[in-house]
Design a protein around this motif. Sequence first.
Motif, PDB file in Angstrom:
ATOM      1  N   UNK A 167       0.840  -1.197   0.000  1.00  0.00           N
ATOM      2  CA  UNK A 167       0.000   0.000   0.000  1.00  0.00           C
ATOM      3  C   UNK A 167       0.871   1.241   0.000  1.00  0.00           C
ATOM      4  N   UNK A 183      -0.426   4.109   1.138  1.00  0.00           N
ATOM      5  CA  UNK A 183      -0.785   4.680   2.441  1.00  0.00           C
ATOM      6  C   UNK A 183      -1.389   3.565   3.286  1.00  0.00           C
ATOM      7  N   UNK A 184      -0.792   3.307   4.445  1.00  0.00           N
ATOM      8  CA  UNK A 184      -1.286   2.221   5.284  1.00  0.00           C
ATOM      9  C   UNK A 184      -1.206   2.630   6.747  1.00  0.00           C
ATOM     10  N   UNK A 215      -6.134   9.432  -0.019  1.00  0.00           N
ATOM     11  CA  UNK A 215      -5.509   8.431  -0.891  1.00  0.00           C
ATOM     12  C   UNK A 215      -6.456   7.235  -1.014  1.00  0.00           C
ATOM     13  N   UNK A 228      -7.527  -7.474   2.901  1.00  0.00           N
ATOM     14  CA  UNK A 228      -6.901  -6.209   2.518  1.00  0.00           C
ATOM     15  C   UNK A 228      -6.092  -5.614   3.654  1.00  0.00           C
ATOM     16  N   UNK A 229      -6.586  -5.730   4.876  1.00  0.00           N
ATOM     17  CA  UNK A 229      -5.909  -5.081   6.004  1.00  0.00           C
ATOM     18  C   UNK A 229      -4.842  -5.959   6.637  1.00  0.00           C
ATOM     19  N   UNK A 248      -7.189   6.140   2.676  1.00  0.00           N
ATOM     20  CA  UNK A 248      -6.263   6.707   3.662  1.00  0.00           C
ATOM     21  C   UNK A 248      -5.675   5.651   4.602  1.00  0.00           C
ATOM     22  N   UNK A 249      -5.260   4.536   4.023  1.00  0.00           N
ATOM     23  CA  UNK A 249      -4.563   3.528   4.816  1.00  0.00           C
ATOM     24  C   UNK A 249      -5.435   2.560   5.574  1.00  0.00           C
ATOM     25  N   UNK A 250      -6.751   2.582   5.344  1.00  0.00           N
ATOM     26  CA  UNK A 250      -7.639   1.620   6.006  1.00  0.00           C
ATOM     27  C   UNK A 250      -8.715   1.133   5.039  1.00  0.00           C
ATOM     28  N   UNK A 285      -9.465   1.045  -0.383  1.00  0.00           N
ATOM     29  CA  UNK A 285      -8.536   1.243   0.726  1.00  0.00           C
ATOM     30  C   UNK A 285      -8.321   2.743   0.847  1.00  0.00           C
ATOM     31  N   UNK A 308      -6.868   3.448  -2.754  1.00  0.00           N
ATOM     32  CA  UNK A 308      -6.175   2.348  -3.436  1.00  0.00           C
ATOM     33  C   UNK A 308      -7.078   1.121  -3.513  1.00  0.00           C
ATOM     34  N   UNK A 309      -6.804   0.213  -4.433  1.00  0.00           N
ATOM     35  CA  UNK A 309      -7.559  -1.057  -4.435  1.00  0.00           C
ATOM     36  C   UNK A 309      -7.046  -1.978  -3.335  1.00  0.00           C
ATOM     37  N   UNK A 310      -7.787  -3.063  -3.011  1.00  0.00           N
ATOM     38  CA  UNK A 310      -7.263  -4.097  -2.102  1.00  0.00           C
ATOM     39  C   UNK A 310      -5.956  -4.586  -2.703  1.00  0.00           C
TER      40      UNK A 310
END
Lengths: 222, 254
Positions: free
Chosen positions: A93, A95-96, B103, B172-173, B76-78, B74, B105-107
């Motif tokens: 990622x 951003x994570x 931000x 994903x997490x 902002x990081x979650x 996904x 993002x995909x999984x």
Amino acid sequence: MTWKQLFTSSLGKKFTMAFTGFFLILFLIVHVTINACIFLNDGGQTYNTVAHFMSHNWIVRFLEIGLFAGLILHIIQGLVLWKQNRDARPIKYYSNKPEKNSTWYSRSMGLLGTLLLLFLVMHLSHFYVGTKVALYGGDQPHNLYNEMRETFSYWWIVAAYIIGVIALFWHLMHGFQSAFQSLGLNHKRYRPIIQAAGLGYTVIICVLFILMPLAFYFNWLA
Amino acid sequence: MEHYHMNLTLKVWRQKNSQASGNFDTHSVKNISSEMSFLEMFDVLNEQLIESGKEPIAFDHDCREGICGACSMYIDGQPHGPWQKNTTCQLHMRAFKDGDTIVVEPWRSKAFPVIKDLVVDRGAFDRIIQAGGYISVNTGNAVDANALPIDKKKADDAFDAASCIGCGACVATCKNGSAMLFVSAKVSQLALLPQGEPERQSRVLNMVAQMDKEGFGNCTNTYACEAECPKGISVANIARMNREYLGASLGSED
């Protein structure tokens, strides 16, 4: 379901980690209890007697093989898991925020384990090798208590041991309760007990271990 | 609740297809209402892109009421953004403030390849279900609902496990990209009920075998999955699956 399938499946690997982890948890109880004999303050008499028994009794020597086998299995399985888990997410990622959902030490078992492995190499070269050389080659009775006093007279060795025990502390903080979960032992009524026992075990073991090099370095013992 | 409007900068993952490498594109959206859902904000952005002759951003969505599990983002990081026990469609813009950069993002998982932009292929979950997430039912009249006594606690636990919507946030997490929360919810839901009894052993063995085949990682009990699950599925289900699997693999003669 073959045995191979069981041991190579994702869950089988968890079981191996948990079983060997439990075994190492039990070993640490024996280890810390014997070493705590130095605090009897009798110039290491009791401690050396017990250490002599441990290095000469054939049942203990036989169990030692199991200890190394369990340790090596735990390390190899840990490395396999680390690689497979890293490969499961080829693109990271951008951003994570893992700190929002889990503890840093539960996510750092590989790193903490690696620190512990490095510590173990040093620790075994300090005490285990010397004991074995004395057992098979020496004609003098081996004084492990004096060897500890000598080793822990250097501040950098004391510092390295403190770092090692801190790594052990966080490894156990996650590992103890994690082993129960992996073996399916998660129960509403027992879970708080397991967590409290894990915390108690970890604190007691680590405080005792950290006191040993400190006690020698600061001359708290006779 | 106070109603306000905001201007936002969005950093969104764009990827033409599963073979392309992809990159982040930055877009700005203006005058977004705090009462909009996150997906409605994306609708506004896509309208904007279409009007300026650009390709709209592909994202999964279906029910938009938090029960289908399609809206995988996904944020902002979650997974599903900053709110707990929440899906992307139920994330409202009041979670953000004017001037924020978000931000999206995909999984990220080897088992969930990106199809386009934010859309991933979660077919791996379907194949795990096909491997054992079913029960056998005889043909003929439906059995009377109350004919089979079921312990209330077990019925409740089975229902809780069944509330999994298969969104994939757990995968994903998870730092290991492990699917164990999903698989354990599906295993538990049927293992707890008498209807699931005939395939009880083969189910857990086959579903775990399929999970491993799909390239998911291994669970290390960080419990991030439980914390991020929109339905609050408990990791007690993972422990149950571990028990079921240990029992089945030691006891089964197949």
